[in-house]
Write an enzyme that holds these catalytic residues in place. Structure first.
Site, mmCIF file in Angstrom:
data_model
loop_
_atom_site.group_PDB
_atom_site.id
_atom_site.type_symbol
_atom_site.label_atom_id
_atom_site.label_comp_id
_atom_site.label_asym_id
_atom_site.label_seq_id
_atom_site.Cartn_x
_atom_site.Cartn_y
_atom_site.Cartn_z
ATOM 1 C CE LYS A 116 -4.510 0.682 0.074
ATOM 2 N NZ LYS A 116 -5.556 -0.213 -0.454
HETATM 3 P P1 NAD Z 1 -13.002 7.535 -2.690
HETATM 4 O O1 NAD Z 1 -12.035 8.590 -2.349
HETATM 5 O O2 NAD Z 1 -13.433 7.377 -4.110
HETATM 6 O O3 NAD Z 1 -14.333 7.690 -1.822
HETATM 7 C C1 NAD Z 1 -14.349 7.781 -0.439
HETATM 8 C C2 NAD Z 1 -15.758 8.213 -0.023
HETATM 9 O O4 NAD Z 1 -15.847 8.246 1.398
HETATM 10 C C3 NAD Z 1 -16.124 9.601 -0.510
HETATM 11 O O5 NAD Z 1 -17.515 9.629 -0.811
HETATM 12 C C4 NAD Z 1 -15.839 10.480 0.712
HETATM 13 O O6 NAD Z 1 -16.602 11.680 0.676
HETATM 14 C C5 NAD Z 1 -16.280 9.535 1.801
HETATM 15 N N1 NAD Z 1 -15.678 9.801 3.090
HETATM 16 C C6 NAD Z 1 -14.413 10.166 3.381
HETATM 17 N N2 NAD Z 1 -14.252 10.316 4.700
HETATM 18 C C7 NAD Z 1 -15.440 9.993 5.258
HETATM 19 C C8 NAD Z 1 -15.911 9.935 6.571
HETATM 20 N N3 NAD Z 1 -15.124 10.247 7.608
HETATM 21 N N4 NAD Z 1 -17.190 9.558 6.756
HETATM 22 C C9 NAD Z 1 -17.976 9.236 5.727
HETATM 23 N N5 NAD Z 1 -17.598 9.286 4.453
HETATM 24 C C10 NAD Z 1 -16.339 9.666 4.236
HETATM 25 O O7 NAD Z 1 -12.360 6.181 -2.121
HETATM 26 P P2 NAD Z 1 -12.710 4.688 -2.551
HETATM 27 O O8 NAD Z 1 -11.740 4.272 -3.570
HETATM 28 O O9 NAD Z 1 -14.179 4.581 -2.820
HETATM 29 O O10 NAD Z 1 -12.329 3.914 -1.211
HETATM 30 C C11 NAD Z 1 -13.259 3.740 -0.142
HETATM 31 C C12 NAD Z 1 -12.815 2.566 0.710
HETATM 32 O O11 NAD Z 1 -12.738 1.394 -0.098
HETATM 33 C C13 NAD Z 1 -11.421 2.714 1.339
HETATM 34 O O12 NAD Z 1 -11.420 2.045 2.580
HETATM 35 C C14 NAD Z 1 -10.529 1.970 0.362
HETATM 36 O O13 NAD Z 1 -9.326 1.526 0.965
HETATM 37 C C15 NAD Z 1 -11.439 0.821 0.002
HETATM 38 N N6 NAD Z 1 -11.102 0.149 -1.249
HETATM 39 C C16 NAD Z 1 -11.027 0.821 -2.416
HETATM 40 C C17 NAD Z 1 -10.739 0.129 -3.588
HETATM 41 C C18 NAD Z 1 -10.737 0.793 -4.944
HETATM 42 O O14 NAD Z 1 -10.658 0.070 -5.941
HETATM 43 N N7 NAD Z 1 -10.827 2.100 -5.041
HETATM 44 C C19 NAD Z 1 -10.502 -1.246 -3.536
HETATM 45 C C20 NAD Z 1 -10.592 -1.906 -2.328
HETATM 46 C C21 NAD Z 1 -10.896 -1.190 -1.196
#
Ligand code: NAD
Length: 423
Positions: A113
């Site tokens: 990561k």
């Molecule tokens: P992103 O930046 O696209 O979206 C994050 C979302 O969470 C946004 O809507 C933001 O406004 C919201 N957010 C941020 N802080 C917050 C809080 N304190 N309370 C509520 N909402 C909040 O990120 P993402 O890629 O969608 O990632 C989200 C989660 O999924 C993370 O834990 C990430 O590690 C995990 N993840 C992402 C991927 C991927 O392919 N992008 C893959 C596996 C896991």
């Protein structure tokens, strides 16, 4: 079997929590002390501090990290996060979770990561590009198609992956598309990658409902976080028949007890830039969203959302962890005691890394597949992992998280044992 609650000291440090989850599995697997010592630490951690020219003429120094937890089963794989609160312990935890996620899906990657301490909302587009390119150059000692392959995570995107790919390619003197996944299609990205994590969440939620005898069209859902993962998960789950009653972003959420039309909401957000004031909904805070009277909860934002402070008040029957590490181990104990099923992050959000694996394979072969084939392969892998997780959980009478860890940790331990210890 129920895992005993541990003292709450450091209960929200993701790295300590990741180690505790590993220890629970290592105990049941009866891992040797040597193997346990290898797997409960990260293999490599790189901290970089680097200057970026600001538009106004000044310089600012940023701190970033790239951590490889394990590379025994293949190159390290894991996203890059841009967030003001990220830190080395968070990135170490996320790297370890990637190792188990790849092993559970049985794809030939280890776990890594990366993160940069920054708030992208306060940077101009040009500053963001300079920051990304300099960070890519700083971590180029570790990343590469055969060693370590980044992807998008919180606040990073396909465009940011394109800048990383271009930076590494410029330094190499030729195009290196397989150095990152989650790239735009024009430069070797894969069909289906932008929606893959959310699609995986939907696939796994359907499997969980099937296991618990819940029918999607009678199942109400709240989704915390409406970003890359949460918005796609909400959309696909809506289309699969679930009633999505609440969604939120960092600014707060909206709630409607007879369901939100997600297609209209996406159109509304594209027009207004937010979720607030979407017609016929009432506002709900991010913490209140988690305690709404819904059947299924999808935390899709950040770590430590379900803790000892609120686990006793959740009303959902099932939690599908789209985010990484949204439930602390102490909260896990409470949810297990209350009979709430948690589908763990290492399976629930494994769709992203699975299609990232397909993207990497396509880049190496320079031969690209159609989306139907990709989605079909993705579904097959996740359903197989779901069955293996349940089989282990049922055989040992443990939670699904521990069932998933038993499969994953054993695969990495076996690979380590069979390779032997160098020299
Ligand atoms: P992103 O930046 O696209 O979206 C994050 C979302 O969470 C946004 O809507 C933001 O406004 C919201 N957010 C941020 N802080 C917050 C809080 N304190 N309370 C509520 N909402 C909040 O990120 P993402 O890629 O969608 O990632 C989200 C989660 O999924 C993370 O834990 C990430 O590690 C995990 N993840 C992402 C991927 C991927 O392919 N992008 C893959 C596996 C896991």
């Amino acid at each position: 079997m129920t895992i005993a609650a541990a003292p709450s000291l450091g209960a929200e440090n993701p790295w300590l929590n990741a180690q505790r989850q590993f220890d629970n599995a290592a105990d049941i697997l009866n891992l040797s002390p040597g193997l346990r010592a290898v797997l409960r630490e990260v293999r490599r951690e790189l901290i970089v501090r680097f200057p970026v020219k600001l538009d106004g003429g000044g310089l600012r120094v940023f701190e970033g990290y790239r951590v490889q937890h394990n590379v025994t089963r293949g190159p390290a794989k894991g996203g890059i996060r841009f967030h003001p609160d990220t830190n080395l312990d968070e990135v170490k935890a996320l790297a370890m979770w990637m190792t188990w996620k790849c092993a559970l899906a049985n794809i030939p990657f280890g776990g890594a990561k990366g993160g940069v301490v920054c708030d992208p909302a306060t940077l101009s587009h040009r500053e963001l590009e300079r920051l990304t390119r300099r960070f890519a150059s700083e971590i180029s000692v570790l990343i590469g198609p055969e060693s370590d392959i980044p992807a998008p995570d919180v606040n990073t995107s396909g465009e940011i992956m394109a800048w990383i790919m271009d930076t590494i390619s410029m330094e190499a003197g030729y195009s290196v598309p397989a150095v990152v996944t989650g790239k735009p299609l024009d430069i070797g990205g894969s069909e289906g990658r932008p929606s893959a994590t959310g699609r995986g969440v939907c696939i796994v939620a359907l499997e969980a409902c099937n296991r618990l005898g819940m029918e999607p069209h009678r199942t109400s859902v709240a989704v915390q976080g409406f970003g890359n993962v949460g918005s796609v998960a909400a959309l696909l789950m809506h289309d699969a028949g679930f009633k999505i009653c609440a969604v939120s972003d960092v600014h707060g959420g909206i709630y409607r007890d007879d369901g939100i039309e997600i297609h209209d909401l996406l159109e509304f957000r594209a027009r207004t830039g937010g979720l607030a004031a979407f017609p016929r909904t009432e506002p709900v805070s991010n913490s209140a969203l988690l305690e709404l009277p819904v059947d299924l909860l999808v935390p899709a934002a950040l770590e430590n959302q379900i803790t000892v402070r609120n686990a006793g008040r959740l009303q959902a029957r099932v939690v599908v962890e789209a985010a990484n590490g949204p439930t602390t181990p102490d909260a896990d104990v409470i949810l297990e005691r209350r009979g709430i099923t948690v589908v763990p992050d290492i399976l629930a959000n494994a769709g992203g890394v699975t299609v990232s694996y397909f993207e990497w394979v396509q880049d190496l072969q320079s031969l690209f597949w159609e989306e139907g084939e990709i989605n079909h392969k993705l579904e097959r892998i996740l359903k197989k992992a779901f069955v293996q997780m349940c089989d282990h959980a049922d055989a040992q009478r443990v939670s699904l998280r521990l069932g998933a860890y038993l499969v994953a940790v054993k695969r990495v331990a076996d690979a380590t044992a069979v390779r032997g210890i160098y020299p």
